[in-house]
Design an enzyme around this catalytic site. Structure first.
Site: not given
Ligand code: NAP
Length: 491
Positions: A184, A260, A294, A391
């Site tokens: 997804k 992650e 991240c 962040e």
């Molecule tokens: P996010 O809002 O948590 O979304 C990540 C993914 O989860 C998206 O595909 C999102 O779908 C999905 N999602 C959101 N709510 C969900 C739910 N209730 N059930 C199932 N899936 C759900 O994060 P983001 O804004 O895309 O990414 C930024 C974050 O990712 C930052 O905190 C960053 O630090 C972290 N990150 C971590 C790493 C690592 O390796 N540690 C790497 C990259 C990024 P939708 O797009 O449809 O909302």
């Protein structure tokens, strides 16, 4: 506006769901739009999966489960290697597509093709090295045979900030291990994943092994998939709050999980550091992906004796960074992903300034179209400022100071996150002490970039569970079992 080259590429990107080897519309015909954050223009309209489609994708993954697990590891590795080769040939397409849907400068997007591709090559090589062991028990009365098996169907949820690498970092080890998957991608950037999955189809990955469900209803699609007893593994990259929710859902079926999550990386500069190298490292650690990583350095913690010189040198370089659409020559800072990201950067800067921080360059949103924020340097950031806790996910470099090593380590560890830390020092023993004292999954010692497919990427504390890349990456998709038999010489 999109150019002719861009339009030709977009016309080649599939926009459906990919289930059981077939591109298809959502069962209710729903769609959503994907935008270019540098202009706001609509790039494509993509099928939006619903809960039924998610479960259909899992049906396909479950259907292909046994045959893929039984496919010789060499064959699985060869398919991944073929995907790596074809990705290199199509490098320009993938780079441009990422720049279009996510906004990163083209040179960085090309760097992500390299980085993302390396997971295919690395796990192509790991697929044939899934080992086991055979040993005599301590009593000498029996033999223990340890073996590894694919976990089973995995659900992979990826974020928008690295649309290719976050997908390959999960898909490649899963396939290498013999697991089938449902992917997804993020709603904001599904196109790169769709193009990549088409590439997997083209190299011959069998039907049902990889399924993709882009959607504008992440929770509605994910909940039934995670609740389905046929699912065996959940791998998520994204924010810590969503990670918590998913962990709670995964607990119902006691799923294997890899998380992650978010970071709040400290970047320590000691008085004995090579300051020019520290500045170069700072730019890489902070401004890569316009700060939307991240691994982005979030808190610059600089020894008081060199803080002013560091600030002066870094400000000079940051003030000269060209801002613009990622496709333009020489652009270093692209747009932020959306309005909310710009509002967050504005709020964090305003809060820091209200508590005494000084803006050395930047500090403001840029007039539209597009969602841009000026590359910014703040000094004198005071304890208690929100920017030290949250962040930032934007191009804001926030500097505070320290006097002793203990103070620096305490400040660095003063966060619920523990993904990555950076430290610049010319003293190897100090570097080693930091390695032992910093609460982090990864440390960049005299470097501002830590990502590498051969290394076990991941965090401690609330930055996550599990590792991606390295030998650890494939283990996340394998179960361990042992068989105990009596000593064959005494039977
Ligand atoms: P996010 O809002 O948590 O979304 C990540 C993914 O989860 C998206 O595909 C999102 O779908 C999905 N999602 C959101 N709510 C969900 C739910 N209730 N059930 C199932 N899936 C759900 O994060 P983001 O804004 O895309 O990414 C930024 C974050 O990712 C930052 O905190 C960053 O630090 C972290 N990150 C971590 C790493 C690592 O390796 N540690 C790497 C990259 C990024 P939708 O797009 O449809 O909302």
């Amino acid at each position: 506006m999109t150019t002719t080259t861009e339009q030709e590429l977009l016309a080649r990107v599939p926009t459906g769901l990919f289930i059981d080897g077939r591109w298809q519309d959502a069962s209710d015909g729903a769609t959503f739009a994907v935008h270019d954050p540098s202009t706001g223009a609509v790039l494509a309209t993509v099928a939006s999966a619903n809960a039924t489609d998610g479960v259909r994708a899992l049906d396909a993954a479950d259907g292909a489960r046994a045959s893929w697990a039984a496919t010789p590891p060499r064959r699985r590795g060869e398919l991944l290697r073929a995907a790596f080769d074809l990705l290199q040939e199509r490098r320009d397409d993938f780079a441009l597509l990422m720049t279009l849907e996510m906004g990163k400068p083209l040179a960085e997007a090309s760097g992500e093709v390299t980085y993302g591709g390396e997971f295919l090559r690395w796990f192509a090589e790991e697929a044939v090295r899934i080992g086991g062991s055979y040993g005599t028990n301590p009593e000498g009365t029996g033999r223990t045979i340890v073996s590894h098996k694919p976990v089973g169907p995995a659900y992979l949820i990826t974020p928008w900030n690295f649309p290719l690498a976050m997908a390959t970092r999960k898909i490649a080890p899963a396939l290498a291990a013999g697991c089938t998957v449902v992917v997804k991608p993020a709603e904001l950037t599904p196109l790169t994943t769709l193009l990549f999955v088409d590439l997997l189809r083209e190299v011959g990955v069998p039907d049902g092994v990889v399924n993709v469900v882009p959607t504008a209803s992440a929770a509605a699609v994910s909940e039934p998939v995670i609740a389905d007893p046929r699912l065996r593994k959940l791998s998520f990259t994204g924010s810590t709050p969503v990670g918590r929710t998913l962990l709670a859902q995964a607990s119902q079926n006691v799923l294997r999980t890899s998380m992650e999550l978010g970071g709040n990386a400290p970047f320590l500069v000691f008085a004995d550091a090579d300051l020019d190298e520290a500045v170069t490292g700072a730019l890489a650690a902070k401004f890569r992906n316009t700060g939307q990583a991240c691994t982005a350095a979030n808190r610059f913690i600089v020894h008081q004796d060199v803080a002013e010189e560091f600030a002066r040198k870094v400000t000079e370089r940051v003030a000269a960074m060209p801002v613009g659409r990622g496709t333009e020559d020489g652009v270093a800072i692209g747009p932020l992903i959306d309005d909310r990201a710009v509002a967050k950067a504005e709020r964090l800067v305003a809060d820091a300034v209200s508590r005494g921080a000084v803006v050395r360059t930047g500090g403001h949103a840029v007039e539209g179209p597009g969602t841009f924020f000026e590359p910014t340097v703040l000094t004198d950031v005071q304890p208690g400022s929100e920017i030290l806790r949250d962040e930032i996910f934007g191009p804001v470099l926030a500097i505070s100071t320290f006097a002793t090593d203990d103070e620096a380590v305490h400040a660095a560890n003063d966060t619920e996150y523990g993904l990555v830390a950076y430290a610049f020092t010319e003293d190897p023993a100090r570097g080693q002490r930091l390695m032992e004292r910093l609460e982090t999954g990864m440390l960049g010692l005299n470097t501002g970039v830590v990502s590498n497919a051969s290394a076990p990427f991941g965090g401690v504390k609330q930055s996550g569970v599990g590792r991606e890349g390295g030998a650890e990456g494939i283990a996340e998709y394998l179960e361990t079992m042992y068989t105990l038999t009596p000593d064959p010489f005494r039977r």
